[in-house]
Design an enzyme around this catalytic site. Structure first.
Site, mmCIF file in Angstrom:
data_model
loop_
_atom_site.group_PDB
_atom_site.id
_atom_site.type_symbol
_atom_site.label_atom_id
_atom_site.label_comp_id
_atom_site.label_asym_id
_atom_site.label_seq_id
_atom_site.Cartn_x
_atom_site.Cartn_y
_atom_site.Cartn_z
ATOM 1 N N GLU A 48 0.847 -1.191 0.000
ATOM 2 C CA GLU A 48 0.000 0.000 0.000
ATOM 3 C C GLU A 48 0.886 1.246 0.000
ATOM 4 O O GLU A 48 2.007 1.236 0.536
ATOM 5 C CB GLU A 48 -0.885 -0.026 1.263
ATOM 6 N N ASN A 93 -6.648 1.529 2.796
ATOM 7 C CA ASN A 93 -7.365 2.781 3.021
ATOM 8 C C ASN A 93 -6.925 3.869 2.032
ATOM 9 O O ASN A 93 -7.715 4.731 1.659
ATOM 10 C CB ASN A 93 -7.130 3.269 4.454
ATOM 11 N N ASN A 193 -12.153 -0.665 -0.990
ATOM 12 C CA ASN A 193 -11.511 -1.258 0.181
ATOM 13 C C ASN A 193 -12.313 -0.937 1.440
ATOM 14 O O ASN A 193 -12.622 0.241 1.691
ATOM 15 C CB ASN A 193 -10.096 -0.677 0.346
ATOM 16 N N GLU A 194 -12.648 -1.957 2.196
ATOM 17 C CA GLU A 194 -13.263 -1.801 3.532
ATOM 18 C C GLU A 194 -14.312 -0.687 3.578
ATOM 19 O O GLU A 194 -14.291 0.159 4.481
ATOM 20 C CB GLU A 194 -12.171 -1.559 4.589
ATOM 21 N N TYR A 265 -6.960 -8.946 11.236
ATOM 22 C CA TYR A 265 -5.652 -8.838 11.892
ATOM 23 C C TYR A 265 -5.797 -9.428 13.291
ATOM 24 O O TYR A 265 -6.802 -9.209 13.961
ATOM 25 C CB TYR A 265 -5.205 -7.373 11.950
ATOM 26 N N GLU A 318 -6.469 -9.317 3.170
ATOM 27 C CA GLU A 318 -5.637 -8.718 4.231
ATOM 28 C C GLU A 318 -5.683 -9.661 5.428
ATOM 29 O O GLU A 318 -6.756 -9.852 6.011
ATOM 30 C CB GLU A 318 -6.143 -7.333 4.648
ATOM 31 N N GLN A 372 1.393 -6.666 5.342
ATOM 32 C CA GLN A 372 1.725 -6.346 3.985
ATOM 33 C C GLN A 372 3.073 -6.986 3.666
ATOM 34 O O GLN A 372 3.470 -7.892 4.413
ATOM 35 C CB GLN A 372 1.735 -4.828 3.816
HETATM 36 O O1 AHR Z 1 -3.072 -2.865 6.047
HETATM 37 C C1 AHR Z 1 -3.292 -1.720 6.788
HETATM 38 C C2 AHR Z 1 -4.729 -1.222 6.708
HETATM 39 O O2 AHR Z 1 -5.566 -2.128 7.355
HETATM 40 C C3 AHR Z 1 -5.312 -1.115 5.321
HETATM 41 O O3 AHR Z 1 -5.017 0.093 4.716
HETATM 42 C C4 AHR Z 1 -6.781 -1.242 5.569
HETATM 43 O O4 AHR Z 1 -7.461 -1.812 4.485
HETATM 44 C C5 AHR Z 1 -6.883 -2.076 6.828
HETATM 45 O O5 AHR Z 1 -7.729 -1.515 7.749
#
Ligand code: AHR
Length: 519
Positions: A48, A93, A193-194, A265, A318, A372
């Site tokens: 990103e 993001n 995205n999200e 995450y 992700e 990432q």
């Molecule tokens: O990977 C970091 C961030 O985590 C990304 O930009 C977003 O998509 C997620 O919330």
């Protein structure tokens, strides 16, 4: 402790063929029980425009380590060597406020802008064409995200035209003017995205997003009917709209998309879900499987309700450990040090467990991206003089290197510790080489555990390698000063046979590669 009275509470309910009440640890491997032919793209990653992922990560024209195009040679060589099959770009993001036109054309004409997602300065010296060129040089397929925050669907279609149409139209001619005569032929696209997240630029309700996705998808396919499109699913099970979002989005756009995204995450925060308990932390890969099953069930529900014959696949685009460096304010700096998580041994063990979970759900998940790749919550970290492999590099690189061919539906029986299976396993068999790869997580923090591998057919004739990631200190990390604190060690190879007993060190993730009698 091995006990028949151990039980597995519902939150750790095991998948069909993973039993945790056993008195002995056993992995029963039947090469005829194939769960899925593995799509290599399940081992993808993500870059990103965030912190030092691009600038100072893969692109660093001022560095002595850069090539003539400004790409870091050491990073490119590492990523090429790892064999990362697909890389998602440019966000995250970031993409929800990104104008891709700012990042193409003569560099001296590209504007410096304020990236509102991470409050950072974006020079646009690296953009779509540089990413495609770099990805090709490292052997990875680009997975491009488009802006669903500030941009209209027309701009997603314009980007497809810019990338994929050979020439003769406004946007394809612009690419040619920019020096790229050949189209980039990008197949995979994320529709935003999200967008379920309140933090997301342009956040919107599910049905609105779903309708926007339909509009964008129709326009993108009108430009290039061969594109594969991924709708934004929920950004995690903690979202108040989890599954509801996915259902409503898919009710609007099911017929127009090919896959739906999942994000998650994991962390071991004392104030979080695990309360800092490492055993619970190492069982979080089971939550990944649960999330996959839940989203897949919603897809099936909508499929039936809409009378569609098409089955969607999942893009877990992700996933990683991320709970320490959460702050995302770049203080209006260029390439600030953001989200530079330092990974320890227990993080690496969980990443190994997550690899196992993805293998066990590879019939549903076609694409997945470790988030990432460089510097930002990443297995690889750079400084001015070189790069460092963080602890999580190892389980990820084992998956890339050895988990190939078919994911087998292996039966894993394990003793339980406080209701959690001690042993977690996944097995692949590659018909091209006749190699088995057995990946085993020993969650027992105190003692080694034995496990018996039972082959129902095509037993191994040779042990190719047996290595493990372990250590005395779960919190040990690699640093530039001490890069070898957490790294794999070889274990004594067990003799090949139809029944192989392996001894797994306490707190370990191990890879066993075996050559079968037949390919
Ligand atoms: O990977 C970091 C961030 O985590 C990304 O930009 C977003 O998509 C997620 O919330």
């Amino acid at each position: 402790m091995l006990t028949r009275r151990s039980f597995v509470p519902l939150m750790f309910a095991a998948p069909t063929l993973l039993r945790a009440q056993a008195a002995v640890n056993r992995v029963v491997i039947d090469p005829l029980r194939v769960r899925a032919s593995l799509d290599r793209r399940i081992w993808g990653s993500f870059l990103e425009h965030l912190g030092r992922a691009i600038y100072g990560g893969i692109y660093d024209p001022g560095s002595a380590l850069a090539d003539a195009s400004g790409f870091r040679k050491d990073v490119a060589a590492e990523v090429r060597g790892m064999g990362v099959p697909i890389i998602r770009y440019p966000g995250g993001n970031f993409v929800s406020g990104y104008n891709w036109l700012d990042g193409v054309g003569p560099r001296d004409k590209r504007p410096t802008v304020l990236d509102r997602a991470w409050n950072s300065i974006e020079t646009n010296q690296f953009g779509t064409n540089e990413f495609v060129t770099w990805s090709k040089s490292v052997g990875a397929e680009p997975l491009i995200g488009t802006n669903f925050g500030t941009a209209a669907p027309e701009m997603s279609a314009a980007l497809v035209e810019y990338c994929n149409v050979p020439g003769g139209t406004k946007w394809s001619n612009l690419r040619r003017e920019h020096g790229y005569a050949q189209p980039h032929a990008i197949k995979m696209w994320c529709l935003g995205n999200e967008m379920d997240g309140t933090w997301q630029i342009g956040h919107m309700p599910a049905r609105e997003y779903g309708r926007k996705a339909v509009d964008a998808a129709r326009q993108m396919r009108a430009v290039d009917p061969s594109v594969q499109l991924i709708a934004c699913g929920s950004s995690g099970p903690g979202q108040p709209t989890f599954l509801e979002w996915d259902r409503e989005v898919l009710e609007e756009c099911y017929s127009q998309v090919d896959g739906i995204s999942l994000h998650r995450y994991y962390g071991n925060d004392t104030a979080g879900e695990t309360g800092g308990n490492s055993l619970k932390y190492l069982a979080m890969n089971l939550a990944m499987e649960e999330q996959i099953d839940q989203v897949a069930a919603v897809c099936e529900y909508v499929r039936k309700r809409t009378g569609s014959n098409k089955r969607l696949w999942l893009s877990f685009d992700e996933w990683n450990v991320w709970y320490r460096r959460r702050g995302g304010n770049g203080q209006r700096q260029q390439a600030p040090h953001l989200l530079e998580e330092e990974y320890n041994l227990e993080d690496a063990l969980l990443v190994g467990g997550l690899v196992n979970a993805l293998l066990r759900r590879s019939d549903k998940v076609r694409v997945a991206c470790l988030a990432q790749l460089v510097n930002v919550i990443a297995p690889i970290v750079t400084n001015a003089n070189g790069l460092l492999r963080q602890s999580i590099y190892y389980p990820y690189s084992w998956a890339l290197e050895s988990a190939r061919g078919q994911a087998l539906d292996a039966l894993v029986e394990s003793a339980a510790i406080e209701g959690i299976p001690a042993i977690d396993g996944a097995v692949t068999f590659d018909p091209a080489t006749g190699q088995y790869c057995v990946l085993l997580l020993n969650r027992d923090l105190m003692q080694p555990r034995e496990a018996t591998l039972v082959f129902r057919d095509n037993a191994p004739t040779r042990t190719l390698r047996f290595d493990t990631l372990t250590g005395a200190d779960l919190k040990a990390v690699n640093t530039f000063a001490d890069p070898g604190k957490v790294k794999p060690a070889s274990l004594e190879s067990p003799g090949p046979s139809g029944r192989i007993v392996v001894r797994l060190p306490a707190r370990s993730y191990s890879r066993l590669l075996l050559q079968a009698a037949r390919a």
